[in-house]
Each structure stands twice: as structure tokens, then as C-alpha cells.
Design an enzyme around this catalytic site. Structure first.
Site, short mmCIF file in Angstrom:
data_model
loop_
_atom_site.label_atom_id
_atom_site.label_comp_id
_atom_site.label_asym_id
_atom_site.label_seq_id
_atom_site.Cartn_x
_atom_site.Cartn_y
_atom_site.Cartn_z
N PHE A 49 40.71 27.36 41.83
CA PHE A 49 40.86 28.31 42.93
C PHE A 49 41.67 29.52 42.46
O PHE A 49 42.77 29.38 41.94
CB PHE A 49 41.57 27.64 44.11
CG PHE A 49 41.62 28.52 45.32
CD1 PHE A 49 40.52 28.64 46.15
CD2 PHE A 49 42.76 29.25 45.62
CE1 PHE A 49 40.55 29.47 47.27
CE2 PHE A 49 42.80 30.09 46.73
CZ PHE A 49 41.69 30.19 47.56
N VAL A 50 41.10 30.71 42.64
CA VAL A 50 41.76 31.92 42.19
C VAL A 50 42.06 32.88 43.36
O VAL A 50 41.39 32.82 44.39
CB VAL A 50 40.92 32.66 41.12
CG1 VAL A 50 40.80 31.83 39.85
CG2 VAL A 50 39.54 33.02 41.65
N LYS B 31 31.40 30.79 39.23
CA LYS B 31 31.75 29.43 38.79
C LYS B 31 30.46 28.69 38.45
O LYS B 31 29.87 28.02 39.31
CB LYS B 31 32.50 28.70 39.91
CG LYS B 31 33.84 29.33 40.27
CD LYS B 31 34.55 28.57 41.38
CE LYS B 31 35.90 29.15 41.69
NZ LYS B 31 36.55 28.51 42.85
N ASP C 176 30.44 30.76 44.11
CA ASP C 176 30.92 29.41 43.83
C ASP C 176 29.72 28.46 43.92
O ASP C 176 28.94 28.35 42.98
CB ASP C 176 32.04 29.11 44.85
CG ASP C 176 32.71 27.77 44.64
OD1 ASP C 176 32.37 27.07 43.69
OD2 ASP C 176 33.59 27.42 45.45
N GLU D 54 29.23 40.93 45.36
CA GLU D 54 30.07 39.80 45.79
C GLU D 54 31.35 39.74 44.97
O GLU D 54 31.40 40.19 43.83
CB GLU D 54 29.29 38.48 45.56
CG GLU D 54 28.42 38.07 46.73
CD GLU D 54 29.21 37.47 47.88
OE1 GLU D 54 30.45 37.59 47.91
OE2 GLU D 54 28.58 36.87 48.78
N GLY E 250 36.23 40.22 50.64
CA GLY E 250 36.71 39.99 49.28
C GLY E 250 36.23 40.96 48.22
O GLY E 250 36.88 41.16 47.20
N ARG F 76 45.05 39.55 48.47
CA ARG F 76 43.89 40.39 48.14
C ARG F 76 44.28 41.64 47.36
O ARG F 76 43.48 42.21 46.63
CB ARG F 76 43.16 40.84 49.41
CG ARG F 76 42.51 39.74 50.19
CD ARG F 76 41.55 40.34 51.22
NE ARG F 76 41.18 39.40 52.26
CZ ARG F 76 40.19 38.51 52.15
NH1 ARG F 76 39.50 38.43 51.03
NH2 ARG F 76 39.91 37.70 53.14
N ASP G 197 41.47 36.13 48.49
CA ASP G 197 42.68 35.74 49.23
C ASP G 197 42.95 34.25 49.18
O ASP G 197 42.05 33.44 48.90
CB ASP G 197 42.53 36.14 50.70
CG ASP G 197 41.55 35.23 51.45
OD1 ASP G 197 40.42 35.04 50.94
OD2 ASP G 197 41.92 34.69 52.50
P1 5GP Z 1 30.05 29.75 47.94
O1 5GP Z 1 29.34 29.93 49.24
O2 5GP Z 1 29.36 30.40 46.75
O3 5GP Z 1 30.41 28.31 47.67
O4 5GP Z 1 31.47 30.41 48.07
C1 5GP Z 1 31.60 31.75 48.23
C2 5GP Z 1 32.86 32.08 49.00
O5 5GP Z 1 33.88 31.07 48.88
C3 5GP Z 1 33.45 33.31 48.41
O6 5GP Z 1 32.90 34.47 49.00
C4 5GP Z 1 34.92 33.13 48.69
O7 5GP Z 1 35.21 33.59 49.98
C5 5GP Z 1 35.13 31.64 48.66
N1 5GP Z 1 35.64 31.19 47.35
C6 5GP Z 1 35.00 30.41 46.44
N2 5GP Z 1 35.79 30.19 45.38
C7 5GP Z 1 36.95 30.84 45.62
C8 5GP Z 1 38.17 30.98 44.87
O8 5GP Z 1 38.37 30.48 43.75
N3 5GP Z 1 39.15 31.74 45.45
C9 5GP Z 1 38.99 32.34 46.67
N4 5GP Z 1 40.02 33.05 47.13
N5 5GP Z 1 37.88 32.20 47.39
C10 5GP Z 1 36.85 31.48 46.87
#
Ligand code: 5GP
Length: 178
Positions: free
Chosen positions: A156-157, A135, A107, A103, A49, A169, A163
Site C-alpha cells: 500500500f502506497v 501492481k 491494482d 489513472e 488520485g 495526497r 491517499d
Molecule cells: P483496483 O480497482 O484496480 O483494484 O484499485 C484501484 C483503486 O484502488 C485506485 O484508484 C486507488 O484508489 C486504490 N488503490 C489501490 N492500491 C492502492 C495503494 O497502494 N494506495 C492507495 N492510496 N490507493 C490504492
């Protein structure tokens, strides 16, 4: 112009235009150029990403640096120890180095924490984190995210490297679920 797009079974609407992304990227690059100018950092770009953010960001980074690309693989071991994380593609010796994790989005912070845990075992001098998007309402971890392009809500974006089920992407703007 500002039209909804469809990716597979979902509709998305324009959310962050390319110009705003560009401003955020330049802001982050400026912070890094100022704060890490004597560090000769190693940027660890977390695929897939982050490829677009990393490309734009690193064109604006003017301090001496190295760039490397990694993937985080998680698998469940046979013991009860839960999931184990491994970094794929890390060949450099990072001991004594300032490492900047690049990164796409932070999230909950689960992914970032795994990465930091692995890197902390490598005798690095310090770990910094740069992310295009964050976030904050969802972030549950202690680890400081040093350089944040833009903060968003818990939606969700897609686009700008991110993606939906493998697609989207390549979009140069960021879209949000409609
Ligand atoms: P975390 O481990 O911080 O919860 O999430 C990180 C991963 O979740 C990111 O690297 C990404 O792959 C995915 N992710 C989290 N939020 C989003 C979003 O809004 N859109 C997309 N496409 N992926 C997300």
C-alpha cells in the site's frame, strides 16, 4: 532526510523519490507523444488520485489534445444486477475519439474495468490507459494497460496524489507502509 512519516495511525517510509517519478512521467509522455500524435486524444483524468500525475504528465504532452476530469461513482441498484457505475463530469461527445484514461494506480483492475465498460458504450474510436503506478501481481483483468509509469509490488502506497484515509495526497514522493 529519508525519514518515516506518520499518517493517522500508520507509519510510512520513503519508497519512490521525486526524481524517479519525474523520469517515469517523462517516459510515459514520450510514448504518448509518439504513438498518438495523429489522434488528437481526449485525456480523461480520473479524480481524485490522478490529479498530480495528470498535471505533470500533461505538461510533457506536446501533441494536440483535450483534457477532461471525471469521477467514477458506484452504487448498488435495487435489482440483483450488482453494482452500477456512472461517470460524473463527462460532458464531451466522445464518439470517434481516441480516449486516454489517466489513472493514479491500477491494482486489481476492477475500477478500470468499470470505466472501460462505460466508455465502450460511447462509440469511441479506441481506449488507451495511462497510469502512474501498476501492481502487476494483483492485476486480474484482460484489458491492456498501455502506458505504465512504474510497476510496484502489492504494497500500500501513499503520496503523489494517492491517499490514506483522505490524507497524504500532497506528498511529492511516494511512500510505502513501513
Ligand atoms: P483496483 O480497482 O484496480 O483494484 O484499485 C484501484 C483503486 O484502488 C485506485 O484508484 C486507488 O484508489 C486504490 N488503490 C489501490 N492500491 C492502492 C495503494 O497502494 N494506495 C492507495 N492510496 N490507493 C490504492
Amino acid at each position: 532526510m529519508d525519514q518515516k512519516i506518520t499518517i493517522k495511525d500508520k507509519q510510512f517510509r520513503p519508497f519512490i523519490p521525486a526524481k524517479k517519478i519525474d523520469e517515469a512521467v517523462k517516459k510515459v509522455a514520450g510514448q504518448i507523444n509518439a504513438e498518438l500524435k495523429n489522434e488528437s486524444p481526449v485525456f480523461l483524468v480520473v479524480l481524485n488520485g490522478s490529479f498530480m500525475f495528470a498535471s505533470d504528465l500533461l505538461k510533457e504532452v506536446t501533441i494536440p489534445c483535450e483534457i477532461s476530469f471525471i469521477k467514477v461513482a458506484s452504487y448498488h441498484g435495487t435489482s440483483s444486477s450488482g453494482s452500477v457505475s456512472e461517470l460524473i463530469g463527462l460532458t464531451e461527445d466522445l464518439s470517434g475519439r481516441t480516449v486516454v484514461i489517466v489513472e493514479d494506480i491500477v491494482d486489481t483492475g476492477v475500477t478500470l474495468e468499470k470505466l472501460v465498460t462505460v466508455l465502450q458504450r460511447k462509440n469511441v474510436k479506441q481506449i488507451k490507459v495511462a497510469t502512474a503506478l501498476m501492481k502487476p501481481d494483483s492485476y486480474k483483468k484482460e484489458f491492456k494497460v498501455d502506458y505504465v509509469g512504474m510497476e510496484i509490488g502489492n504494497d500500500f502506497v501513499v503520496g503523489y496524489g494517492l491517499d490514506y484515509d483522505g490524507m497524504g495526497r500532497n506528498l511529492k514522493e511516494i511512500y510505502v507502509l513501513a
